[in-house]
Design a protein around this motif. Structure first.
Motif, mmCIF file in Angstrom:
data_model
loop_
_atom_site.group_PDB
_atom_site.id
_atom_site.type_symbol
_atom_site.label_atom_id
_atom_site.label_comp_id
_atom_site.label_asym_id
_atom_site.label_seq_id
_atom_site.Cartn_x
_atom_site.Cartn_y
_atom_site.Cartn_z
ATOM 1 N N HIS A 247 -1.639 5.880 -1.336
ATOM 2 C CA HIS A 247 -0.417 5.167 -1.689
ATOM 3 C C HIS A 247 -0.748 4.235 -2.847
ATOM 4 O O HIS A 247 -1.914 4.076 -3.214
ATOM 5 N N HIS A 249 0.910 0.571 -5.179
ATOM 6 C CA HIS A 249 1.879 -0.526 -5.283
ATOM 7 C C HIS A 249 1.479 -1.384 -6.477
ATOM 8 O O HIS A 249 0.329 -1.354 -6.918
ATOM 9 N N HIS A 300 -4.696 4.738 -3.874
ATOM 10 C CA HIS A 300 -5.904 4.498 -3.083
ATOM 11 C C HIS A 300 -5.737 5.086 -1.686
ATOM 12 O O HIS A 300 -4.642 5.090 -1.132
ATOM 13 N N GLN A 316 -2.555 -9.453 -0.440
ATOM 14 C CA GLN A 316 -1.971 -9.082 -1.736
ATOM 15 C C GLN A 316 -0.962 -10.141 -2.184
ATOM 16 O O GLN A 316 -0.485 -10.936 -1.380
HETATM 17 FE FE LIG Z 1 -2.559 -0.540 -0.502
#
Ligand SMILES: [Fe+2]
Length: 336
Positions: A247, A249, A300, A316
């Motif tokens: 995925h 982001h 990743h 994050q």
């Molecule tokens: Fe992630």
């Protein structure tokens, strides 16, 4: 001479005589030369980087910033453009103070137990600091303005080890000081988190999910559903022989590995191949109590070939990205 200047002495100042036209810093770029500053080499990409647990060896009390400011090209400590992670070692019976420099502070207790005495400017008239007890597996979040003394119990010969993440680089970049707390000091109980994680893991539908994890959230963040209004944090388990599918982001992830055996690793890369695997990946091998940076926008996946469960706590700046509607989280066709 009119009435207003009557009687004044000294040299006359003629308006416009030495006027600054304010064009000295103005620059015009042809569009293609500046539309992508990363490709143009003006700003550095966020690197994949691993931080060894050897950094926090010993029991001498100290803060160890995971500082990539040189690579990122910024004049303040930073692990990613918006976040700074640090290991905090506190010797047995010793203490260490942190001062306000962020809108959000997050602490994960990797080892030991102790307490944090938190002085908040938001509680005028109540000079007593808030005492927050913590032990291995607990997470604390603190808002803007907290001056905090963290103390390790004397009974543990190894003292305490905390992993701290703040958004101080974001404030440095903006040139601001955070003054208004956006949430109350909050403790996420580690035993409760592990129990919730076990529930999720044993859910019959878990075998169909790529991720077995719980997200930390705060009642003060009902829109972003995150640990603080800027910080996102997850407590996850990667069961043996499992792969957490790729995925990506736009938030940067500062991944902490809390527990693992040899054979756990992440693959990180910019594109997927025809089978949905990451093409030409960069491999990051996991180490217990080590950390690594997963840059924004890169695919990743996580892999556990160790035969034992592995645990991770990614932090994050996804609270901020969710507010900006710029998180752009994407999964491979199989979904999350
Ligand atoms: Fe992630």
């Amino acid at each position: 001479m009119d009435d207003r200047s009557a009687g004044r002495r000294g040299p006359a100042v003629l308006l416009g005589e030495a006027a600054e036209d304010w064009t000295g810093d103005a620059v015009f770029y042809e569009y293609s030369a500046a539309a992508d500053p990363v490709a143009a080499g003006a700003i550095a990409p966020v690197p994949v980087h691993r931080f060894s647990p050897g950094l926090h060896a010993g029991t001498a009390s100290r803060m160890i910033p995971l500082d990539l400011s040189g690579t990122l090209g910024v004049p303040y400590p930073a692990t990613s453009p918006g976040l700074l992670a640090s290991f905090v070692v506190i010797g047995p019976g010793d203490h260490l103070a942190t001062v306000p420099d962020a809108t959000s502070e997050l602490y994960y207790c990797l080892r030991g137990r102790g307490h944090s005495d938190v002085e908040r400017p938001s509680a005028p008239g109540d000079p007593r600091p808030v005492r927050m007890e913590w032990m291995e597996g607990d997470v604390l979040t603190l808002p803007a303005g907290c001056t905090t003394v963290h103390a390790a119990d004397a009974s543990d010969a190894e003292g305490a080890l905390l992993y701290r993440v703040t958004d101080s680089p974001l404030l440095h970049y903006l040139g601001v000081t955070a003054t208004e707390p956006r949430f109350e000091p909050t403790r996420f109980d580690g035993v409760a988190a592990r129990a919730r994680l076990a529930e999720v893991e044993h859910d019959p539908e878990a075998v169909d999910r790529s991720r077995v994890s719980v997200l930390l959230a705060n009642r003060a963040t009902p829109q972003t559903l995150t640990a603080t209004h800027t910080l996102w944090a997850m407590i996850g388990v990667l069961p043996p022989d499992r792969v957490q599918r790729p995925h990506r982001h736009q938030s940067a992830a500062l991944d902490l590995i809390t527990e693992c055996s040899p054979g756990c690793y992440s693959l990180i890369g910019s594109r997927l191949d025809a089978d949905g695997a990451i093409a030409d990946p960069f491999r990051v091998d996991w180490e217990p109590a080590g950390a690594f940076v997963t840059p924004p926008g890169l695919w990743h996946s996580h892999h556990n070939e160790s035969g034992r469960p592995a645990y991770l706590v990614p932090v994050q700046d996804a609270g901020l990205h969710t507010y900006l509607r710029s998180l752009d989280i994407r999964f491979t066709s199989n979904g999350p």
